[in-house]
Design a protein around this motif. Structure first.
Motif, PDB file in Angstrom:
ATOM      1  N   ARG A   1       0.805  -1.216   0.000  1.00 29.78           N
ATOM      2  CA  ARG A   1       0.000   0.000   0.000  1.00 29.78           C
ATOM      3  C   ARG A   1       0.841   1.270   0.000  1.00 29.78           C
ATOM      4  NH1 ARG A   1      -5.469   0.114   2.237  1.00 29.78           N
ATOM      5  NH2 ARG A   1      -6.347  -1.940   1.877  1.00 29.78           N
ATOM      6  N   THR A   2       2.108   1.161   0.231  1.00 29.45           N
ATOM      7  CA  THR A   2       2.954   2.356   0.157  1.00 29.45           C
ATOM      8  C   THR A   2       3.362   2.661  -1.274  1.00 29.45           C
ATOM      9  OG1 THR A   2       5.014   1.115   0.498  1.00 29.45           O
ATOM     10  CG2 THR A   2       3.841   1.878   2.471  1.00 29.45           C
ATOM     11  N   HIS A   3       2.888   1.864  -2.218  1.00 27.31           N
ATOM     12  CA  HIS A   3       3.201   2.045  -3.635  1.00 27.31           C
ATOM     13  C   HIS A   3       1.934   2.340  -4.417  1.00 27.31           C
ATOM     14  CE1 HIS A   3       7.344   0.673  -3.036  1.00 27.31           C
ATOM     15  NE2 HIS A   3       6.816  -0.190  -2.180  1.00 27.31           N
ATOM     16  N   GLN A   4       2.090   2.588  -5.710  1.00 29.18           N
ATOM     17  CA  GLN A   4       0.954   2.902  -6.565  1.00 29.18           C
ATOM     18  C   GLN A   4       0.889   1.961  -7.765  1.00 29.18           C
ATOM     19  OE1 GLN A   4       2.796   6.629  -6.833  1.00 29.18           O
ATOM     20  NE2 GLN A   4       2.666   6.400  -4.626  1.00 29.18           N
ATOM     21  N   PRO A   5      -0.296   1.836  -8.371  1.00 27.94           N
ATOM     22  CA  PRO A   5      -0.406   1.018  -9.576  1.00 27.94           C
ATOM     23  C   PRO A   5       0.587   1.493 -10.626  1.00 27.94           C
ATOM     24  CG  PRO A   5      -2.579   1.636  -8.791  1.00 27.94           C
ATOM     25  CD  PRO A   5      -1.603   2.419  -7.980  1.00 27.94           C
ATOM     26  N   GLY A   6       1.202   0.548 -11.309  1.00 25.58           N
ATOM     27  CA  GLY A   6       2.178   0.871 -12.335  1.00 25.58           C
ATOM     28  C   GLY A   6       3.605   0.844 -11.840  1.00 25.58           C
ATOM     29  N   GLU A   7       3.804   0.905 -10.529  1.00 20.46           N
ATOM     30  CA  GLU A   7       5.157   0.840  -9.980  1.00 20.46           C
ATOM     31  C   GLU A   7       5.662  -0.598  -9.998  1.00 20.46           C
ATOM     32  OE1 GLU A   7       5.736   2.512  -6.179  1.00 20.46           O
ATOM     33  OE2 GLU A   7       5.222   4.547  -6.782  1.00 20.46           O
ATOM     34  N   THR A   8       6.966  -0.741 -10.052  1.00 12.16           N
ATOM     35  CA  THR A   8       7.601  -2.047  -9.951  1.00 12.16           C
ATOM     36  C   THR A   8       8.287  -2.151  -8.603  1.00 12.16           C
ATOM     37  OG1 THR A   8       7.951  -2.220 -12.343  1.00 12.16           O
ATOM     38  CG2 THR A   8       9.313  -3.619 -10.932  1.00 12.16           C
ATOM     39  N   VAL A   9       7.988  -3.210  -7.860  1.00  9.85           N
ATOM     40  CA  VAL A   9       8.574  -3.414  -6.543  1.00  9.85           C
ATOM     41  C   VAL A   9       9.352  -4.727  -6.543  1.00  9.85           C
ATOM     42  CG1 VAL A   9       6.815  -2.077  -5.345  1.00  9.85           C
ATOM     43  CG2 VAL A   9       6.469  -4.518  -5.689  1.00  9.85           C
ATOM     44  N   GLU A  10      10.312  -4.810  -5.643  1.00  8.13           N
ATOM     45  CA  GLU A  10      11.147  -6.007  -5.556  1.00  8.13           C
ATOM     46  C   GLU A  10      10.740  -6.840  -4.348  1.00  8.13           C
ATOM     47  OE1 GLU A  10      15.755  -6.501  -6.250  1.00  8.13           O
ATOM     48  OE2 GLU A  10      15.399  -6.073  -4.118  1.00  8.13           O
ATOM     49  N   PHE A  11      10.389  -8.088  -4.575  1.00  6.34           N
ATOM     50  CA  PHE A  11      10.066  -9.021  -3.502  1.00  6.34           C
ATOM     51  C   PHE A  11      11.279  -9.910  -3.235  1.00  6.34           C
ATOM     52  CE2 PHE A  11       5.149  -9.503  -3.949  1.00  6.34           C
ATOM     53  CZ  PHE A  11       5.014  -8.131  -3.803  1.00  6.34           C
ATOM     54  N   THR A  12      11.580 -10.101  -1.978  1.00  6.45           N
ATOM     55  CA  THR A  12      12.526 -11.145  -1.579  1.00  6.45           C
ATOM     56  C   THR A  12      11.701 -12.355  -1.176  1.00  6.45           C
ATOM     57  OG1 THR A  12      14.098  -9.497  -0.776  1.00  6.45           O
ATOM     58  CG2 THR A  12      14.418 -11.765  -0.040  1.00  6.45           C
ATOM     59  N   VAL A  13      11.992 -13.499  -1.802  1.00 11.77           N
ATOM     60  CA  VAL A  13      11.122 -14.667  -1.678  1.00 11.77           C
ATOM     61  C   VAL A  13      11.929 -15.892  -1.280  1.00 11.77           C
ATOM     62  CG1 VAL A  13       9.461 -16.147  -2.884  1.00 11.77           C
ATOM     63  CG2 VAL A  13       9.619 -13.711  -3.466  1.00 11.77           C
ATOM     64  N   ASN A  14      11.380 -16.642  -0.330  1.00 11.66           N
ATOM     65  CA  ASN A  14      11.922 -17.964  -0.004  1.00 11.66           C
ATOM     66  C   ASN A  14      11.096 -18.982  -0.762  1.00 11.66           C
ATOM     67  OD1 ASN A  14      12.519 -20.462   1.144  1.00 11.66           O
ATOM     68  ND2 ASN A  14      12.941 -19.579   3.151  1.00 11.66           N
ATOM     69  N   SER A  15      11.688 -19.594  -1.760  1.00  5.36           N
ATOM     70  CA  SER A  15      10.985 -20.542  -2.618  1.00  5.36           C
ATOM     71  C   SER A  15      11.660 -21.902  -2.510  1.00  5.36           C
ATOM     72  CB  SER A  15      11.005 -20.061  -4.075  1.00  5.36           C
ATOM     73  OG  SER A  15      10.308 -20.951  -4.917  1.00  5.36           O
ATOM     74  N   ALA A  16      10.957 -22.844  -1.871  1.00  2.00           N
ATOM     75  CA  ALA A  16      11.474 -24.204  -1.686  1.00  2.00           C
ATOM     76  C   ALA A  16      12.849 -24.193  -1.034  1.00  2.00           C
ATOM     77  CB  ALA A  16      11.514 -24.937  -3.032  1.00  2.00           C
ATOM     78  N   GLY A  17      13.002 -23.311  -0.053  1.00  2.00           N
ATOM     79  CA  GLY A  17      14.261 -23.281   0.688  1.00  2.00           C
ATOM     80  C   GLY A  17      15.342 -22.420   0.082  1.00  2.00           C
ATOM     81  N   ARG A  18      15.088 -21.862  -1.080  1.00  2.00           N
ATOM     82  CA  ARG A  18      16.070 -21.006  -1.740  1.00  2.00           C
ATOM     83  C   ARG A  18      15.563 -19.566  -1.762  1.00  2.00           C
ATOM     84  NH1 ARG A  18      17.707 -23.408  -7.432  1.00  2.00           N
ATOM     85  NH2 ARG A  18      19.150 -21.643  -7.228  1.00  2.00           N
ATOM     86  N   THR A  19      16.475 -18.617  -1.525  1.00  2.00           N
ATOM     87  CA  THR A  19      16.103 -17.209  -1.523  1.00  2.00           C
ATOM     88  C   THR A  19      16.329 -16.614  -2.902  1.00  2.00           C
ATOM     89  OG1 THR A  19      16.648 -16.951   0.813  1.00  2.00           O
ATOM     90  CG2 THR A  19      16.570 -14.948  -0.506  1.00  2.00           C
ATOM     91  N   LYS A  20      15.321 -15.871  -3.385  1.00  2.00           N
ATOM     92  CA  LYS A  20      15.448 -15.203  -4.673  1.00  2.00           C
ATOM     93  C   LYS A  20      14.777 -13.849  -4.607  1.00  2.00           C
ATOM     94  CE  LYS A  20      11.238 -17.257  -6.683  1.00  2.00           C
ATOM     95  NZ  LYS A  20      10.679 -18.043  -7.816  1.00  2.00           N
ATOM     96  N   LYS A  21      15.110 -12.990  -5.537  1.00  2.00           N
ATOM     97  CA  LYS A  21      14.472 -11.678  -5.656  1.00  2.00           C
ATOM     98  C   LYS A  21      13.726 -11.622  -6.980  1.00  2.00           C
ATOM     99  CE  LYS A  21      17.970  -9.270  -2.874  1.00  2.00           C
ATOM    100  NZ  LYS A  21      17.119  -8.960  -1.732  1.00  2.00           N
ATOM    101  N   VAL A  22      12.478 -11.118  -6.935  1.00  2.00           N
ATOM    102  CA  VAL A  22      11.671 -11.010  -8.143  1.00  2.00           C
ATOM    103  C   VAL A  22      11.093  -9.608  -8.219  1.00  2.00           C
ATOM    104  CG1 VAL A  22      11.092 -13.456  -8.145  1.00  2.00           C
ATOM    105  CG2 VAL A  22       9.570 -11.841  -7.017  1.00  2.00           C
ATOM    106  N   SER A  23      10.937  -9.100  -9.432  1.00  2.00           N
ATOM    107  CA  SER A  23      10.331  -7.790  -9.656  1.00  2.00           C
ATOM    108  C   SER A  23       8.874  -7.967 -10.055  1.00  2.00           C
ATOM    109  CB  SER A  23      11.088  -7.034 -10.751  1.00  2.00           C
ATOM    110  OG  SER A  23      12.405  -6.733 -10.328  1.00  2.00           O
ATOM    111  N   VAL A  24       7.992  -7.217  -9.395  1.00  2.00           N
ATOM    112  CA  VAL A  24       6.561  -7.308  -9.647  1.00  2.00           C
ATOM    113  C   VAL A  24       6.041  -5.936 -10.043  1.00  2.00           C
ATOM    114  CG1 VAL A  24       4.310  -7.949  -8.720  1.00  2.00           C
ATOM    115  CG2 VAL A  24       6.379  -9.112  -7.890  1.00  2.00           C
ATOM    116  N   LYS A  25       5.466  -5.828 -11.239  1.00  2.00           N
ATOM    117  CA  LYS A  25       4.855  -4.577 -11.677  1.00  2.00           C
ATOM    118  C   LYS A  25       3.392  -4.592 -11.262  1.00  2.00           C
ATOM    119  CE  LYS A  25       4.217  -1.453 -15.569  1.00  2.00           C
ATOM    120  NZ  LYS A  25       4.451  -1.209 -17.023  1.00  2.00           N
ATOM    121  N   LEU A  26       3.008  -3.632 -10.426  1.00  2.00           N
ATOM    122  CA  LEU A  26       1.673  -3.629  -9.845  1.00  2.00           C
ATOM    123  C   LEU A  26       0.620  -3.213 -10.861  1.00  2.00           C
ATOM    124  CD1 LEU A  26       2.583  -1.839  -6.502  1.00  2.00           C
ATOM    125  CD2 LEU A  26       2.442  -4.294  -6.940  1.00  2.00           C
ATOM    126  N   ALA A  27      -0.451  -4.006 -10.953  1.00  2.00           N
ATOM    127  CA  ALA A  27      -1.610  -3.633 -11.763  1.00  2.00           C
ATOM    128  C   ALA A  27      -2.555  -2.821 -10.874  1.00  2.00           C
ATOM    129  CB  ALA A  27      -2.299  -4.873 -12.304  1.00  2.00           C
TER     130      ALA A  27
END
Length: 409
Positions: free
Chosen positions: A376-402
């Motif tokens: 909620r601190t962002h706006q539609p159209g912005e791209t934010v970076e998520f840090t994700v633990n996926s099956a025990g592995r850490t990764k970073k993904v970029s999500v463009k908000l609709a």
């Protein structure tokens, strides 16, 4: 410990002696709202389509830059023209050497109003608070103060500190952000409040709350900032849930304060009082202040209000995923993704069921509600970076908000 609840801000008391005789004593709001910090008990799964964010698009981004906290104390301009052509005031009315609760009260009371919203099923309707948002006299309040009147097409009235009562029209509402904007055509000489920055607040800093608690108009209470960026949600169902990246305060906030301003000692509005926590389950009219109140940061309020003034509508971002928010939510470990819709921003970013989001743009996430509020601190159209633990592995993904339209718009 019992689950905290949010009072609907509507309990009346006997007529204030300064009110004109024709003014009805407001009755309670029809439904209590519930405030829940993110680690408190929740329904098993919250399904919203999901991950709400602050309204705005390009206009919202421009407003954020305009109200950047670095400039809030030294702003030499006295006003800012918004998207709607309305003008908001930003210069602090009080010199730092003169900062006191008494001076804040003198500066802000002329900008504070009581709101009466009538609707079917109640003789007198709901009561709340608000403040003058701009030089055109628009009033900002909480959506839950006027929501029932809006649905029933009941009249809404604004009463200023001198007791003058005028009929208002609803310019627009946002249930997602619990913000409404009113227009008062018959009102004259309404003084706009100065708008500051919640981002500039420090824990322990004094603040002052204004409103009409328990039907007592023009009431002033004071306290400190107890916490910042507190993930809180209010509402009883998916239809009226509001998420707040809240300013927490111990200033006394009671039924009737909802929609009133929270103000710093320079006389600038830093938030909109919206929720309280109470010990134990309560019914309407029984909840009261225990020193835990929550306000919507003014940055979010500005963007939402400007969008409502411009188009009459608000929007919020989604990523197209569902996150765990119930008692099985692994509080402290992150936000668990329980499903991802095809073709959505979440799917395009590679998020999958079972992933645990542990940070957004480097900000630690402890649970599902914390993730929603961080978005909620962002706006539609912005791209934010998520840090994700996926099956025990850490990764970073970029999500463009609709973005989608607010259901109350």
């Amino acid at each position: 410990m019992s689950e905290p609840t949010t009072d609907p801000w509507g309990q009346p008391l006997p007529q204030h002696p300064h009110h004109p005789p024709q003014m009805a004593v407001p009755a309670p709001e029809p439904r209590p709202k519930r405030a829940r910090p993110s680690r408190w008990v929740w329904p098993a799964v919250l399904v919203l389509g999901l991950l709400a964010g602050i309204v705005g698009g390009a206009g919202g981004a421009a407003l954020w830059e305009r109200y950047a906290p670095d400039d809030w104390r030294d702003d030499t301009s006295s006003s800012v023209t918004g998207l709607s052509g309305s003008t908001t005031v930003s210069q602090a009315p009080i010199d730092p050497d003169d900062a006191s609760v008494a001076n804040v009260a003198q500066a802000l009371l002329p900008s504070t109003v009581q709101i009466i919203a009538e609707y079917a099923g109640e003789d007198d309707g709901a009561t709340g608070s608000g403040f003058v948002f701009d030089t055109e006299g628009h009033i900002v309040t909480n959506n839950h103060v006027v929501a029932s009147a809006a649905k029933d097409k009941g009249p809404v009235y604004v009463v200023d500190t001198a007791g003058h009562k005028e009929k208002a029209t609803i310019v627009g509402r946002s249930s997602v952000y619990d913000i409404a904007v009113l227009d008062v055509p018959g009102a004259k000489d309404l003084k706009p409040a100065s708008l500051g920055a919640a981002a500039a607040l420090r824990i322990g800093e004094p603040v002052v709350a204004f409103g009409s608690p328990l039907g007592l108009s023009a009431t002033v209470t004071s306290g400190i900032v107890s916490a910042l960026n507190r993930p809180v949600t209010t509402g009883e169902s998916a239809d009226d849930l509001s998420y707040i990246n809240a300013v927490q305060t111990d200033a006394a906030i009671n039924p009737g304060n909802s929609g009133g301003p929270l103000v710093n000692l320079l006389g600038q509005v830093v938030g909109v009082n919206s929720a309280i926590a109470t010990a134990g389950g309560t019914t309407q009219g029984e909840a009261g202040n225990i020193g835990v109140g929550f306000a919507i940061p003014i940055e979010q309020v500005k963007i939402t209000a400007e969008q409502l003034l411009t188009t009459g509508k608000a929007s919020y971002p989604i990523i197209g995923a569902k996150v765990q928010t119930g008692t099985d939510d692994p509080a402290g470990d992150g936000a668990e993704v329980i499903s991802v819709d095809d073709g959505t921003p979440a799917a395009k970013a590679g998020l999958a069921k079972g992933d645990i989001v542990t940070a957004v743009d480097g900000q630690r996430i402890t649970d599902g509600i914390g993730l929603i509020v961080a978005i909620r601190t962002h706006q539609p159209g912005e791209t934010v970076e998520f840090t994700v633990n996926s099956a025990g592995r850490t990764k970073k993904v970029s999500v463009k908000l609709a973005g989608v339209s607010d259901p109350a718009s």
